[in-house]
Design a protein around this motif. Structure first.
Motif, PDB file in Angstrom:
ATOM      1  N   ILE A  80      12.413   0.142  76.421  1.00  0.00           N
ATOM      2  CA  ILE A  80      12.841   1.551  76.421  1.00  0.00           C
ATOM      3  C   ILE A  80      11.935   2.351  75.486  1.00  0.00           C
ATOM      4  CG2 ILE A  80      14.539   1.338  74.536  1.00  0.00           C
ATOM      5  CD1 ILE A  80      16.431   3.141  76.255  1.00  0.00           C
ATOM      6  N   GLY A  81      11.846   3.652  75.717  1.00  0.00           N
ATOM      7  CA  GLY A  81      11.062   4.529  74.843  1.00  0.00           C
ATOM      8  C   GLY A  81       9.601   4.090  74.814  1.00  0.00           C
ATOM      9  N   GLY A  82       9.090   3.906  73.615  1.00  0.00           N
ATOM     10  CA  GLY A  82       7.700   3.500  73.465  1.00  0.00           C
ATOM     11  C   GLY A  82       7.423   2.124  74.035  1.00  0.00           C
ATOM     12  N   SER A  83       8.459   1.350  74.261  1.00  0.00           N
ATOM     13  CA  SER A  83       8.281   0.020  74.842  1.00  0.00           C
ATOM     14  C   SER A  83       8.420   0.055  76.360  1.00  0.00           C
ATOM     15  CB  SER A  83       9.305  -0.958  74.234  1.00  0.00           C
ATOM     16  OG  SER A  83       9.007  -1.153  72.877  1.00  0.00           O
ATOM     17  N   SER A 139      10.228  -5.367  73.021  1.00  0.00           N
ATOM     18  CA  SER A 139      11.019  -4.663  72.009  1.00  0.00           C
ATOM     19  C   SER A 139      10.469  -5.015  70.639  1.00  0.00           C
ATOM     20  CB  SER A 139      12.494  -5.065  72.095  1.00  0.00           C
ATOM     21  OG  SER A 139      13.230  -4.420  71.070  1.00  0.00           O
ATOM     22  N   LYS A 140      10.047  -3.974  69.917  1.00  0.00           N
ATOM     23  CA  LYS A 140       9.474  -4.232  68.592  1.00  0.00           C
ATOM     24  C   LYS A 140      10.545  -4.749  67.641  1.00  0.00           C
ATOM     25  CE  LYS A 140       6.394  -2.342  65.166  1.00  0.00           C
ATOM     26  NZ  LYS A 140       5.921  -1.172  64.442  1.00  0.00           N
ATOM     27  N   SER A 141      11.677  -4.047  67.641  1.00  0.00           N
ATOM     28  CA  SER A 141      12.754  -4.450  66.741  1.00  0.00           C
ATOM     29  C   SER A 141      13.444  -5.708  67.253  1.00  0.00           C
ATOM     30  CB  SER A 141      13.782  -3.323  66.614  1.00  0.00           C
ATOM     31  OG  SER A 141      14.357  -3.083  67.887  1.00  0.00           O
ATOM     32  N   GLY A 142      13.462  -5.828  68.555  1.00  0.00           N
ATOM     33  CA  GLY A 142      14.151  -6.965  69.179  1.00  0.00           C
ATOM     34  C   GLY A 142      15.651  -6.782  69.240  1.00  0.00           C
ATOM     35  N   THR A 144      17.175  -3.492  70.175  1.00  0.00           N
ATOM     36  CA  THR A 144      17.593  -2.260  70.846  1.00  0.00           C
ATOM     37  C   THR A 144      18.558  -2.594  71.989  1.00  0.00           C
ATOM     38  OG1 THR A 144      15.428  -1.380  70.302  1.00  0.00           O
ATOM     39  CG2 THR A 144      16.711  -0.131  71.891  1.00  0.00           C
ATOM     40  N   PRO A 147      17.494  -2.601  76.192  1.00  0.00           N
ATOM     41  CA  PRO A 147      16.716  -3.758  76.670  1.00  0.00           C
ATOM     42  C   PRO A 147      17.390  -5.087  76.355  1.00  0.00           C
ATOM     43  CG  PRO A 147      15.587  -2.652  74.849  1.00  0.00           C
ATOM     44  CD  PRO A 147      16.726  -1.787  75.234  1.00  0.00           C
ATOM     45  N   GLY A 202       6.341   2.582  68.148  1.00  0.00           N
ATOM     46  CA  GLY A 202       6.579   2.432  69.582  1.00  0.00           C
ATOM     47  C   GLY A 202       5.825   3.438  70.438  1.00  0.00           C
ATOM     48  N   ARG A 203       5.913   4.713  70.095  1.00  0.00           N
ATOM     49  CA  ARG A 203       5.320   5.731  70.975  1.00  0.00           C
ATOM     50  C   ARG A 203       3.795   5.766  70.917  1.00  0.00           C
ATOM     51  NH1 ARG A 203       8.241   7.858  66.906  1.00  0.00           N
ATOM     52  NH2 ARG A 203       7.246   9.257  65.393  1.00  0.00           N
ATOM     53  N   GLN A 282       7.889  11.985  74.949  1.00  0.00           N
ATOM     54  CA  GLN A 282       8.347  11.143  73.842  1.00  0.00           C
ATOM     55  C   GLN A 282       7.378  11.228  72.665  1.00  0.00           C
ATOM     56  OE1 GLN A 282       7.979   6.930  73.846  1.00  0.00           O
ATOM     57  NE2 GLN A 282       9.343   6.715  72.109  1.00  0.00           N
ATOM     58  N   GLU A 286       9.301  13.024  69.649  1.00  0.00           N
ATOM     59  CA  GLU A 286       9.738  12.170  68.549  1.00  0.00           C
ATOM     60  C   GLU A 286       8.855  12.351  67.315  1.00  0.00           C
ATOM     61  OE1 GLU A 286      11.852   8.447  70.425  1.00  0.00           O
ATOM     62  OE2 GLU A 286      10.318   7.765  69.059  1.00  0.00           O
ATOM     63  N   GLN A 414      11.171   8.502  62.955  1.00  0.00           N
ATOM     64  CA  GLN A 414      12.081   9.050  63.972  1.00  0.00           C
ATOM     65  C   GLN A 414      13.522   8.908  63.492  1.00  0.00           C
ATOM     66  OE1 GLN A 414       9.607   6.724  65.033  1.00  0.00           O
ATOM     67  NE2 GLN A 414      10.870   5.028  64.334  1.00  0.00           N
ATOM     68  N   LYS A 421      22.699   5.933  67.979  1.00  0.00           N
ATOM     69  CA  LYS A 421      22.901   4.476  67.999  1.00  0.00           C
ATOM     70  C   LYS A 421      24.090   4.102  67.124  1.00  0.00           C
ATOM     71  CE  LYS A 421      18.072   3.186  68.694  1.00  0.00           C
ATOM     72  NZ  LYS A 421      16.909   2.573  68.076  1.00  0.00           N
TER      73      LYS A 421
HETATM   74  O1  PA5 Z   1       8.793   5.229  69.562  1.00  0.00           O
HETATM   75  C1  PA5 Z   1       9.700   4.518  69.164  1.00  0.00           C
HETATM   76  O2  PA5 Z   1       9.664   3.963  68.060  1.00  0.00           O
HETATM   77  C2  PA5 Z   1      10.909   4.271  70.018  1.00  0.00           C
HETATM   78  O3  PA5 Z   1      10.876   5.006  71.194  1.00  0.00           O
HETATM   79  C3  PA5 Z   1      11.000   2.805  70.387  1.00  0.00           C
HETATM   80  O4  PA5 Z   1       9.849   2.445  71.099  1.00  0.00           O
HETATM   81  C4  PA5 Z   1      12.252   2.533  71.206  1.00  0.00           C
HETATM   82  O5  PA5 Z   1      13.391   2.966  70.510  1.00  0.00           O
HETATM   83  C5  PA5 Z   1      12.375   1.054  71.505  1.00  0.00           C
HETATM   84  O6  PA5 Z   1      12.396   0.326  70.332  1.00  0.00           O
HETATM   85  P1  PA5 Z   1      12.141  -1.227  70.332  1.00  0.00           P
HETATM   86  O7  PA5 Z   1      10.746  -1.465  70.825  1.00  0.00           O
HETATM   87  O8  PA5 Z   1      12.335  -1.658  68.914  1.00  0.00           O
HETATM   88  O9  PA5 Z   1      13.157  -1.833  71.262  1.00  0.00           O
END
Ligand code: PA5
Length: 444
Positions: A80-83, A139-142, A144, A147, A202-203, A282, A286, A414, A421
């Motif tokens: 989602i988002g940047g991912s 997912s960077k955070s793992g 979210t 996802p 992410g973005r 985004q 953001e 952000q 959330k």
């Molecule tokens: O730009 C960002 O940091 C966000 O849009 C993230 O990419 C988004 O919330 C997804 O986060 P994550 O990759 O940790 O699941």
């Protein structure tokens, strides 16, 4: 420069004095970025990425993509988002919004985990039936939620369908190098892993494995993409207001903001750019929308949206300026035919390329909007290919970061994304959120 800035539709809106007044500040903002002295400077990994990316990992991405192309009919990309947005944007721009219908030598690619629609999830699962499926979870955070839910579902689906051992070979995880739930699971289960660098938010991550693996699976030339970004990095680092179009674009955006415009509308004349516009929303939304400042990033695809938003733009509240992305020559051309009877009166267009008709629509619209008080700046890509796309991505990332510093905010955090959330977790009864849950329920 591959992405060119054109200012012919700005006449009468910005004066030489306006540019003189902002030039030094715009160059200073750009230098704050390049010298890494500004807020959020621990998230500047994307700046040098096109030159300094991990070559071994890049080869692994290409090999994984080849394997997926060989052994899969359908790739589910979860994120989602940047991912999510960057990969889809590039696939649709270099391929087509109809990619999944047209895909012949490459797997279909569907995106999941970017919403919580149960219907869509069920529909995607049914699309997987009878097809050989792989999954790339990003997912960077793992952690979210969106996802994570989708991955739970598709992991179980693959294990049920193929057994644990074969499923393990069909799951690719793109996540943090050393921590997080997804990282730990990937290590435990032996999934192939790709890294989202710590210092890339992410973005700004489309040119990391986040974007590169799905793009490579679609057949996109990721080497040319990186080469285009590397060229942009070289050309856009000069602190030269007259010669560096990236600095000038950031300045134009800021000048319009100072003059009271509330929104930038990124306009293209081809639906293949629509997802790139989502990526832009985004990136800028953001990055800039903080401390009650910033332009609202909006987007439209013309001429489609001229038949919905056109009236407002021409005569409604004068709140926006347009940034037109001129995509140059199309990949495929269509020549308009002659019709013997001329029943529709369109024979005056016989022999015209459809792209030329589209160009006249663009020129006519920009002039009409200018006369209606809406200025446009043009970003021109000579051609749509992987190199120009890589250049454009880097151009926009740099313009966004410089715009943020010019605005006086931190373009790399952000904090506002967390608010929803927390509320959602509280309302779902997640442990640790009991007090907030009570407060929120009292308001419902
Ligand atoms: O730009 C960002 O940091 C966000 O849009 C993230 O990419 C988004 O919330 C997804 O986060 P994550 O990759 O940790 O699941």
């Amino acid at each position: 420069m591959a992405t060119k800035l054109k200012e012919q539709y700005l006449k009468g809106f910005l004066s030489p004095e306006d540019f003189d007044a902002i030039a030094a500040q715009a160059v200073a903002a750009h230098q704050t970025l390049c010298k890494r002295t500004g807020r959020g400077n621990d998230f500047l990994g994307w700046l040098d990425l096109p030159a300094e990316y991990d070559r071994d990992e890049f080869c692994r991405i290409q090999m994984a993509a080849q394997k997926i192309r060989r052994d899969s009919d359908l790739l589910v990309v979860i994120g989602i988002g940047g991912s999510y947005l960057g990969a889809r944007a590039v696939i649709e721009l270099l391929g087509s919004p109809l990619y999944n219908s047209l895909a012949k030598d490459s797997p279909q690619i569907y995106f999941a985990g970017n919403n919580m629609s149960s219907s869509q999830l069920c529909q995607l699962l049914s699309l997987c039936e009878g097809k050989r499926v792989s999954v790339n979870v990003i997912s960077k955070s793992g952690t979210t939620t969106e996802p994570a839910i989708a991955f739970r579902v598709f992991r179980e689906y693959l294990e049920h369908r193929y057994g644990k051992q074969e499923a393990q070979k069909r799951i690719y995880c793109t996540t943090d190098r050393s921590r997080g739930t997804l990282h730990d699971l990937a290590v435990r289960e032996g999934y192939e892993r790709f890294v989202i660098p710590d210092d890339v938010g992410g973005r700004y991550s489309v040119l990391t494995p986040v974007g590169l693996l799905p793009i490579a699976v679609s057949g996109g030339d990721i080497q040319a993409l990186m080469d285009g970004a590397a060229t942009a990095r070289e050309e856009l680092s000069a602190p030269d207001f007259g010669g560096n179009s990236c600095i000038r674009y950031a300045a134009i955006r800021n000048l319009f903001y100072r003059k009271g415009r509330k929104a930038e509308m990124l306009v293209s004349y081809d639906p293949s750019f629509s997802m790139m516009a989502e990526w832009y929303k985004q990136l800028f939304g953001e990055s800039e929308g903080k401390e009650h400042k910033g332009l609202l990033p909006t987007a439209a695809t013309f001429s489609t949206d001229l038949h919905s938003l056109g009236q407002f733009i021409q005569e409604g509240s004068p709140i926006l300026f347009e940034t037109i992305v001129d995509l140059g020559e199309p990949a495929e051309e269509f020549i308009l035919p002659k019709e013997e009877e001329n029943f529709d009166g369109l024979n005056f267009l016989a022999g015209w390329k459809l792209s030329e008709v589209n160009r006249k629509a663009m020129e006519g619209t920009a002039l009409a909007h200018r006369s209606g008080g809406v200025p446009s700046v043009v970003l021109e890509l000579p051609q749509v290919n992987a190199f120009e796309t890589g250049y454009f991505i880097y151009f926009m990332e740099m313009a966004c970061a410089a715009s943020g510093y010019l605005l006086g905010i931190n373009p790399f955090d952000q904090p506002g994304v967390e608010a929803y959330k927390k509320n959602m977790f509280a309302l779902l009864g997640k442990p640790g959120y009991e007090e907030l849950r009570q407060q929120l329920e009292a308001q419902l």
